[in-house]
Design a protein around this motif. Structure first.
Motif, mmCIF file in Angstrom:
data_model
loop_
_atom_site.group_PDB
_atom_site.id
_atom_site.type_symbol
_atom_site.label_atom_id
_atom_site.label_comp_id
_atom_site.label_asym_id
_atom_site.label_seq_id
_atom_site.Cartn_x
_atom_site.Cartn_y
_atom_site.Cartn_z
ATOM 1 N N ASP A 85 -28.831 -8.847 0.014
ATOM 2 C CA ASP A 85 -27.733 -9.678 -0.469
ATOM 3 C C ASP A 85 -28.263 -10.549 -1.595
ATOM 4 O OD1 ASP A 85 -25.238 -10.819 -0.675
ATOM 5 O OD2 ASP A 85 -25.261 -11.787 1.300
ATOM 6 N N HIS A 86 -27.382 -11.040 -2.446
ATOM 7 C CA HIS A 86 -27.820 -11.954 -3.507
ATOM 8 C C HIS A 86 -26.618 -12.693 -4.066
ATOM 9 C CE1 HIS A 86 -26.362 -9.559 -7.011
ATOM 10 N NE2 HIS A 86 -26.554 -8.538 -6.197
ATOM 11 N N GLY A 87 -26.895 -13.760 -4.816
ATOM 12 C CA GLY A 87 -25.820 -14.527 -5.419
ATOM 13 C C GLY A 87 -26.363 -15.719 -6.184
ATOM 14 N N ARG A 88 -25.484 -16.623 -6.536
ATOM 15 C CA ARG A 88 -25.857 -17.858 -7.237
ATOM 16 C C ARG A 88 -25.232 -19.035 -6.501
ATOM 17 N NH1 ARG A 88 -25.488 -18.187 -13.576
ATOM 18 N NH2 ARG A 88 -27.493 -17.167 -13.216
ATOM 19 N N ARG A 89 -25.987 -20.125 -6.451
ATOM 20 C CA ARG A 89 -25.492 -21.349 -5.842
ATOM 21 C C ARG A 89 -25.743 -22.483 -6.818
ATOM 22 N NH1 ARG A 89 -21.992 -20.422 -1.724
ATOM 23 N NH2 ARG A 89 -21.927 -22.174 -0.276
ATOM 24 N N GLY A 90 -24.749 -23.304 -7.052
ATOM 25 C CA GLY A 90 -24.938 -24.409 -7.975
ATOM 26 C C GLY A 90 -23.768 -25.361 -7.946
ATOM 27 N N PRO A 91 -23.905 -26.498 -8.615
ATOM 28 C CA PRO A 91 -22.824 -27.485 -8.673
ATOM 29 C C PRO A 91 -21.591 -26.917 -9.358
ATOM 30 C CG PRO A 91 -24.904 -28.433 -9.387
ATOM 31 C CD PRO A 91 -25.115 -26.955 -9.311
ATOM 32 N N GLN A 149 -30.435 -28.948 -0.267
ATOM 33 C CA GLN A 149 -31.674 -29.394 -0.892
ATOM 34 C C GLN A 149 -31.686 -29.273 -2.410
ATOM 35 O OE1 GLN A 149 -33.786 -30.917 1.069
ATOM 36 N NE2 GLN A 149 -32.496 -30.392 2.834
ATOM 37 N N LEU A 150 -30.910 -28.370 -2.977
ATOM 38 C CA LEU A 150 -30.968 -28.122 -4.416
ATOM 39 C C LEU A 150 -29.649 -28.426 -5.108
ATOM 40 C CD1 LEU A 150 -33.009 -24.783 -4.267
ATOM 41 C CD2 LEU A 150 -33.870 -27.073 -4.722
ATOM 42 N N VAL A 151 -28.584 -27.790 -4.665
ATOM 43 C CA VAL A 151 -27.284 -27.992 -5.313
ATOM 44 C C VAL A 151 -26.860 -29.450 -5.245
ATOM 45 C CG1 VAL A 151 -24.836 -27.389 -5.233
ATOM 46 C CG2 VAL A 151 -26.575 -25.621 -4.897
ATOM 47 N N ALA A 152 -27.089 -30.096 -4.111
ATOM 48 C CA ALA A 152 -26.707 -31.497 -3.954
ATOM 49 C C ALA A 152 -27.432 -32.409 -4.930
ATOM 50 C CB ALA A 152 -26.978 -31.965 -2.523
ATOM 51 N N ASN A 153 -28.570 -31.945 -5.445
ATOM 52 C CA ASN A 153 -29.340 -32.727 -6.409
ATOM 53 C C ASN A 153 -29.161 -32.245 -7.849
ATOM 54 O OD1 ASN A 153 -30.651 -34.573 -4.601
ATOM 55 N ND2 ASN A 153 -31.817 -32.836 -3.833
ATOM 56 N N GLY A 154 -28.194 -31.349 -8.064
ATOM 57 C CA GLY A 154 -27.854 -30.940 -9.424
ATOM 58 C C GLY A 154 -28.496 -29.666 -9.911
ATOM 59 N N MET A 155 -29.264 -28.979 -9.068
ATOM 60 C CA MET A 155 -29.949 -27.758 -9.479
ATOM 61 C C MET A 155 -29.091 -26.521 -9.233
ATOM 62 S SD MET A 155 -33.792 -28.648 -8.070
ATOM 63 C CE MET A 155 -33.291 -29.989 -6.980
ATOM 64 N N VAL A 156 -29.421 -25.460 -9.939
ATOM 65 C CA VAL A 156 -28.793 -24.154 -9.763
ATOM 66 C C VAL A 156 -29.862 -23.195 -9.271
ATOM 67 C CG1 VAL A 156 -27.551 -22.272 -10.898
ATOM 68 C CG2 VAL A 156 -27.173 -24.632 -11.646
ATOM 69 N N ALA A 157 -29.482 -22.288 -8.371
ATOM 70 C CA ALA A 157 -30.443 -21.310 -7.864
ATOM 71 C C ALA A 157 -29.792 -19.940 -7.760
ATOM 72 C CB ALA A 157 -30.986 -21.733 -6.503
ATOM 73 N N ASP A 158 -30.454 -18.923 -8.299
ATOM 74 C CA ASP A 158 -30.114 -17.540 -8.001
ATOM 75 C C ASP A 158 -30.929 -17.145 -6.780
ATOM 76 O OD1 ASP A 158 -28.444 -17.430 -10.155
ATOM 77 O OD2 ASP A 158 -29.549 -15.886 -11.236
ATOM 78 N N TRP A 159 -30.300 -16.530 -5.792
ATOM 79 C CA TRP A 159 -30.984 -16.209 -4.552
ATOM 80 C C TRP A 159 -30.828 -14.735 -4.215
ATOM 81 C CZ3 TRP A 159 -27.927 -14.235 -0.654
ATOM 82 C CH2 TRP A 159 -26.548 -14.459 -0.789
#
Length: 220
Positions: A85-91, A149-159
């Motif tokens: 599985d994969h996707g993106r998570r961000g603000p 841990q990441l999105v709440a602090n303004g970061m974007v992550a591809d997972w």
């Protein structure tokens, strides 16, 4: 605030590829993605030299970054179909044009050429997942971790989730997650500039590892 220096040695970068094949002595690892200062040594190590290549690597897709064509990640997937599985998570706004798909990472790579090129362009994190949990459970753990841990602090992550069982109760690839995480502002007037408040210090990266362990908990 002073930050601890980030290692740029080959052994540190090679840990990304070695992590998934090892017996998990460490449930979480995070490595800076740094552009080379004296040219890319080989196609093999090119995997780790740009944010774009790392984002392609975790989803096993081929492409091109600022150093040229990436290694054949699609062949890796064909030989070992471990992408679950994969996707993106961000603000809110992280998927708005023109910051869609690989453009997010290409913008970071382009900015790093001229703005503090010795600073990380992104980070690559890997975390072990519990073998007793199914795909839906893995996804829930990963999204909870990224959001808190990441999105709440303004970061974007591809997972991406990687796992491949052997059909006999064992694992060819133990379940684990990859996340390519922004280290630079991804929007606004400081677009592309390093963001020291995120993961630049050893303390912050260690805290992220502790948060992963707390999220996964005894299930690991």
């Amino acid at each position: 605030m002073m930050h601890a220096p980030i290692s740029t040695n080959t052994a540190n970068l090679a840990a990304i590829s070695a992590f998934a094949a090892a017996t998990p002595p460490n449930p979480f690892d995070i490595t800076p993605i740094l552009h080379p200062q004296a040219g890319v040594p080989s196609d093999q190590t090119k995997t780790f030299w740009s944010a774009t290549a790392n984002a392609l690597y975790i989803v096993r897709e081929n492409g091109t970054d600022l150093f040229g064509p990436t290694p054949d990640f699609a062949a890796k997937l064909a030989a070992c179909p471990d992408l679950v599985d994969h996707g993106r998570r961000g603000p809110i706004g992280c998927d708005a044009d023109p910051i869609v798909g690989l453009d997010l990472w290409r913008r970071a790579d382009d900015a790093a050429i001229i703005d503090r090129p010795s600073a990380p362009v992104a980070f690559h994190a890997i975390g072990w997942l519990p073998t007793a949990t199914d795909q839906a459970g893995w996804r829930e753990l990963v999204l909870t971790f990224l959001d808190e841990q990441l999105v709440a602090n303004g970061m974007v992550a591809d997972w991406a989730l990687h796992a491949l069982d052997d059909g006999q109760g064992g694992w060819i690839k133990r379940p684990h997650m990859h996340a390519v995480i922004t280290a630079r502002f991804w929007k606004g007037p400081r677009l592309g500039q390093p963001q020291a408040a995120w993961l630049s210090s050893t303390k912050r990266r260690n805290a992220l590892g502790n948060a992963w362990v707390a999220t996964v908990g005894d299930a690991l």
